[in-house]
Design a protein around this motif. Structure first.
Motif, PDB file in Angstrom:
ATOM      1  N   ARG A  86       0.831  -1.197   0.000  1.00  9.70           N
ATOM      2  CA  ARG A  86       0.000   0.000   0.000  1.00  9.70           C
ATOM      3  C   ARG A  86       0.869   1.252   0.000  1.00  9.70           C
ATOM      4  N   ASP A  87       0.267   2.360  -0.415  1.00  8.88           N
ATOM      5  CA  ASP A  87       0.897   3.673  -0.314  1.00  8.88           C
ATOM      6  C   ASP A  87       0.225   4.409   0.830  1.00  8.88           C
ATOM      7  N   MET A  88       0.984   4.712   1.885  1.00  8.91           N
ATOM      8  CA  MET A  88       0.426   5.370   3.069  1.00  8.91           C
ATOM      9  C   MET A  88       1.226   6.631   3.379  1.00  8.91           C
ATOM     10  N   ASP A 116       5.084  -1.962   2.442  1.00 11.99           N
ATOM     11  CA  ASP A 116       4.345  -0.771   2.050  1.00 11.99           C
ATOM     12  C   ASP A 116       5.317   0.369   1.760  1.00 11.99           C
ATOM     13  N   ALA A 138      -1.154   2.841  -7.203  1.00  4.37           N
ATOM     14  CA  ALA A 138      -1.235   1.817  -6.165  1.00  4.37           C
ATOM     15  C   ALA A 138      -2.662   1.290  -6.068  1.00  4.37           C
ATOM     16  N   ASN A 139      -2.788   0.082  -5.530  1.00  3.19           N
ATOM     17  CA  ASN A 139      -4.100  -0.527  -5.345  1.00  3.19           C
ATOM     18  C   ASN A 139      -4.834   0.055  -4.148  1.00  3.19           C
ATOM     19  N   SER A 140      -4.096   0.574  -3.175  1.00  4.92           N
ATOM     20  CA  SER A 140      -4.729   1.098  -1.971  1.00  4.92           C
ATOM     21  C   SER A 140      -3.960   2.324  -1.521  1.00  4.92           C
ATOM     22  N   ARG A 141      -4.668   3.439  -1.350  1.00  4.63           N
ATOM     23  CA  ARG A 141      -4.042   4.686  -0.918  1.00  4.63           C
ATOM     24  C   ARG A 141      -4.630   5.068   0.442  1.00  4.63           C
ATOM     25  N   GLU A 190      -6.385  -1.901   7.589  1.00  8.02           N
ATOM     26  CA  GLU A 190      -5.468  -1.759   6.469  1.00  8.02           C
ATOM     27  C   GLU A 190      -4.245  -2.635   6.698  1.00  8.02           C
ATOM     28  N   SER A 200      -0.895  -4.531   6.148  1.00 12.75           N
ATOM     29  CA  SER A 200       0.203  -4.255   5.220  1.00 12.75           C
ATOM     30  C   SER A 200       0.457  -5.457   4.330  1.00 12.75           C
ATOM     31  N   GLN A 201       0.935  -5.185   3.125  1.00 10.55           N
ATOM     32  CA  GLN A 201       1.282  -6.234   2.183  1.00 10.55           C
ATOM     33  C   GLN A 201       2.742  -6.584   2.390  1.00 10.55           C
TER      34      GLN A 201
END
Length: 331
Positions: A89-91, A133, A191-194, A290, A292-293
């Protein structure tokens, strides 16, 4: 480096010998036909038997089987390590550095501590759990600034966070501008998730964009915002400079209604953090909402080699099976 991708296939090597040992021999029908060239047929039959049963004549068959099993095991050459795939993810982390973050109303290791020091402590723990991430760091006060762009280097993000101090970005609180800057940074990433984690202890008192307006834009960009309100319920000791400048009680500055609305508009959640137990619960809750990957293990470029033994086995099979044709041509 050479290796077999499927080494278990090598267990098939003794299969022909096991079948020969376990299965009964094939029965041959008795010959009753008498022909004038029977002696010649017997000589041909005798030659075929020799070719099949002697070790020398069986060597091509053994070699063909070895090549087929080797191809099935998929030999390959491993090259240099490949960079990890960006599957996380992009956090972005947006941290309030306004004057009220100097209020000493929280506990850290059993002693009274200012809000920023406590935030640094638990955010460092959260950063350490986000392996795989990309994290970025935004600092905001009078204005919002990008301290760290999105990166896999979590140690550097943690270092830059720990080097922050009160007033670095001004003494007011520009929550809307911080959200807007995070949208700009996250929206440019495929990204798939922001995700944005917004940490503040006050209300929006500066900047050009309102927090609600920024939250609506973030919702359209599919960015989830988790808002964190920091500060004890009963207030605490603010610094002398804030009191002399006429600042209000930091314990009453937190605009929880706006933070809750931001989280609701973007599909996130709001957390009120007033002690270490609440901090830990918040970290666990974020991990649930959320996760983490985790980064995949390092991979290497593999060059397959199985076509070579497979092609050689095919060539040998063709040559071996064409022997009767060649004999008839020379007879």
């Amino acid at each position: 480096m050479f290796e077999f991708a499927w080494p278990a296939a090598l267990l098939l090597l003794p299969l022909p010998w096991l079948l020969r040992w376990l299965l009964p021999a094939a029965e041959r029908p008795a010959r009753a036909l008498q022909v004038a060239f029977l002696p010649r047929l017997r000589r041909l039959d005798s030659k075929q038997q020799v070719l099949v049963h002697t070790p020398r004549s069986a060597a091509p068959l053994i070699l063909i089987w070895l090549l087929l099993v080797m191809a099935c095991a998929r030999p390959q050459l491993l090259g240099a390590p490949l960079p990890p795939l960006s599957s996380g993810r992009d956090m972005m982390l947006a941290i309030d550095l306004s004057a009220s973050m100097d209020t000493r109303d929280l506990q850290l290791d059993g002693a009274a501590s200012d809000r920023l020091s406590v935030v640094k402590h638990w955010l460092s723990e959260l950063i350490g759990q986000r392996g795989g991430d990309r994290l970025g760091l935004i600092l905001f006060g009078d204005k919002a600034y990008v301290q760290s762009p999105l990166t896999y280097d979590l140690d550097s993000v943690s270092t830059w966070l720990n080097e922050t101090f009160i007033g670095l970005a001004g003494r007011d609180t520009a929550i809307g501008d911080a959200i807007g800057l995070a949208i700009k940074r996250l929206n440019a990433q495929p990204a798939n998730s922001r995700v944005l984690l917004l940490v503040t202890d006050g209300a929006n008192t500066a900047g050009t964009m309102s927090p609600i307006q920024a939250a609506r834009i973030a919702s359209d960009a599919h960015i989830r915002i988790f808002t964190v309100g920091v500060g004890a319920e009963g207030g605490g000791q603010s610094d002398l400079l804030s009191i002399l400048e006429g600042d209000s009680d930091p314990a009453n500055d937190l605009d929880e209604a706006t933070l809750q609305e931001i989280a609701k508009l973007t599909g996130g959640d709001y957390f009120r953090v007033s002690d270490s137990a609440a901090l830990q619960q918040m970290i666990e809750r974020i991990e649930q909402l959320e996760p983490s990957q985790r980064a995949d293990r390092a991979s290497r470029e593999a060059k397959p080699l199985y076509p070579w033994p497979l092609a050689l086995a095919l060539l040998l099979s063709t040559l071996w099976s064409s022997r009767p044709v060649r004999r008839r041509m020379h007879a």
